[in-house]
Design a protein around this motif. Structure first.
Motif, PDB file in Angstrom:
ATOM      1  N   ASP A 106       0.830  -1.207   0.000  1.00  0.00           N
ATOM      2  CA  ASP A 106       0.000   0.000   0.000  1.00  0.00           C
ATOM      3  C   ASP A 106       0.866   1.260   0.000  1.00  0.00           C
ATOM      4  O   ASP A 106       0.557   2.244  -0.680  1.00  0.00           O
ATOM      5  CB  ASP A 106      -0.923   0.009   1.225  1.00  0.00           C
ATOM      6  CG  ASP A 106      -1.984  -1.076   1.134  1.00  0.00           C
ATOM      7  OD1 ASP A 106      -2.285  -1.505   0.003  1.00  0.00           O
ATOM      8  OD2 ASP A 106      -2.495  -1.484   2.192  1.00  0.00           O
ATOM      9  N   ALA A 107       1.964   1.220   0.767  1.00  0.00           N
ATOM     10  CA  ALA A 107       2.853   2.381   0.834  1.00  0.00           C
ATOM     11  C   ALA A 107       3.509   2.646  -0.522  1.00  0.00           C
ATOM     12  O   ALA A 107       3.731   3.796  -0.896  1.00  0.00           O
ATOM     13  CB  ALA A 107       3.919   2.159   1.905  1.00  0.00           C
ATOM     14  N   ALA A 108       3.809   1.579  -1.262  1.00  0.00           N
ATOM     15  CA  ALA A 108       4.455   1.738  -2.566  1.00  0.00           C
ATOM     16  C   ALA A 108       3.563   2.499  -3.538  1.00  0.00           C
ATOM     17  O   ALA A 108       4.057   3.276  -4.365  1.00  0.00           O
ATOM     18  CB  ALA A 108       4.821   0.371  -3.139  1.00  0.00           C
ATOM     19  N   ASN A 109       2.269   2.276  -3.446  1.00  0.00           N
ATOM     20  CA  ASN A 109       1.345   2.965  -4.351  1.00  0.00           C
ATOM     21  C   ASN A 109       1.246   4.455  -4.065  1.00  0.00           C
ATOM     22  O   ASN A 109       0.811   5.224  -4.931  1.00  0.00           O
ATOM     23  CB  ASN A 109      -0.048   2.331  -4.247  1.00  0.00           C
ATOM     24  CG  ASN A 109      -0.069   0.892  -4.734  1.00  0.00           C
ATOM     25  OD1 ASN A 109       0.671   0.527  -5.648  1.00  0.00           O
ATOM     26  ND2 ASN A 109      -0.898   0.064  -4.115  1.00  0.00           N
ATOM     27  N   GLU A 110       1.647   4.857  -2.868  1.00  0.00           N
ATOM     28  CA  GLU A 110       1.574   6.265  -2.488  1.00  0.00           C
ATOM     29  C   GLU A 110       2.886   7.010  -2.714  1.00  0.00           C
ATOM     30  O   GLU A 110       2.963   8.225  -2.515  1.00  0.00           O
ATOM     31  CB  GLU A 110       1.184   6.382  -1.011  1.00  0.00           C
ATOM     32  CG  GLU A 110      -0.184   5.760  -0.702  1.00  0.00           C
ATOM     33  CD  GLU A 110      -0.484   5.762   0.778  1.00  0.00           C
ATOM     34  OE1 GLU A 110       0.394   6.216   1.553  1.00  0.00           O
ATOM     35  OE2 GLU A 110      -1.574   5.311   1.180  1.00  0.00           O
TER      36      GLU A 110
END
Length: 260
Positions: A98-102
């Protein structure tokens, strides 16, 4: 936005125009359409003839990049990588999906996604290194375009002067106008040398410098992602990445940590 290039170009032209004023001349004396058109269009034509059409048409993009590029803050990237490493250490590597998408940085996002997908570390490095090679080549080509223009511009200025002197020789029967015609003849040489040394060559150097900074940041990302994938302690990751930073960001980061 880094305004250094814009300020530098304006400062260069200001120095020339101010020196003309101090010598009793008028800056408008060199604002002649014919020599300016010959030098600028001739330089663009020579650059186009010496490369691919897409290289020349992409010059607007590179000018925008050189003039409006945002300063790169590698210390901010280090903080982001350390935060990701801390989360991965506490919650596992899959928790970073999820952090990678942000993440705003496309290269960092791709590296994290490869690590999350379980890509072998050596293969991950090879994939990301290939992108670095492509990025370095891209900036090198952009810098070369303006470097070539910096070489063509003075020569085109000399050609413009020769063309004007031919006109002067054709009017020897009018001695009262020779002074003005001879003065105008050297305007092309002035514009050729002036544009080369105040615009084209500085733009080439700026693009080359931006390319170096972009590659340095990408190399920092590779080391950070591989360390996260290997489960290295976040404190060790910070120390490792800070050791890769140039001297100025290191000093600035040390001051911030001391103040905190």
């Amino acid at each position: 936005m880094d305004v250094g290039t814009i300020v530098g170009i304006l400062l260069g032209f200001s120095g020339i125009f101010m020196s003309m004023i101090l010598e009793g001349s008028k800056p408008t004396a060199i604002l002649l359409p014919a020599p300016m058109m010959l030098v600028i269009l001739g330089t663009l034509g020579a650059a186009m003839a010496g490369g691919l059409l897409k290289d020349t048409t992409g010059s607007v993009k590179w000018i925008k990049t050189a003039l409006l590029a945002k300063p790169i803050r590698p210390d901010g990237l280090v903080d982001e990588l350390v935060k990701l490493a801390d989360r991965a250490r506490r919650e596992g590597l899959l928790a970073l999906e999820d952090a990678a998408n942000e993440v705003d940085d496309d290269f960092l996002r791709k590296g994290l996604q490869l690590a999350i997908d379980g890509t072998d570390p050596e293969e991950l490095r090879e994939i990301l290194d290939a992108e670095i090679v492509a990025k370095r080549t891209e900036y090198k080509q952009g810098a070369k375009l303006f470097l070539d223009m910096g070489g063509y511009s003075p020569t085109l200025g000399i050609i413009g002067t020769v063309v004007s002197l031919i006109h002067v020789l054709a009017n020897l029967s009018s001695p009262e106008s020779l002074g003005k015609l001879i003065a105008s003849a050297f305007v092309a040489t002035l514009w050729g040398v002036m544009l080369a040394n105040i615009v084209w060559l500085p733009l080439s150097n700026k693009i080359g410098r931006l390319g170096e900074l972009a590659v340095q940041q990408m190399e920092l990302v590779i080391e950070g992602v591989l360390s996260i994938q290997a489960g290295v302690n976040p404190r060790l990751i910070r120390q490792k990445l800070q050791s890769l930073l140039p001297a100025d960001p290191k000093a600035e980061k040390a001051k911030q940590e001391k103040a905190a």
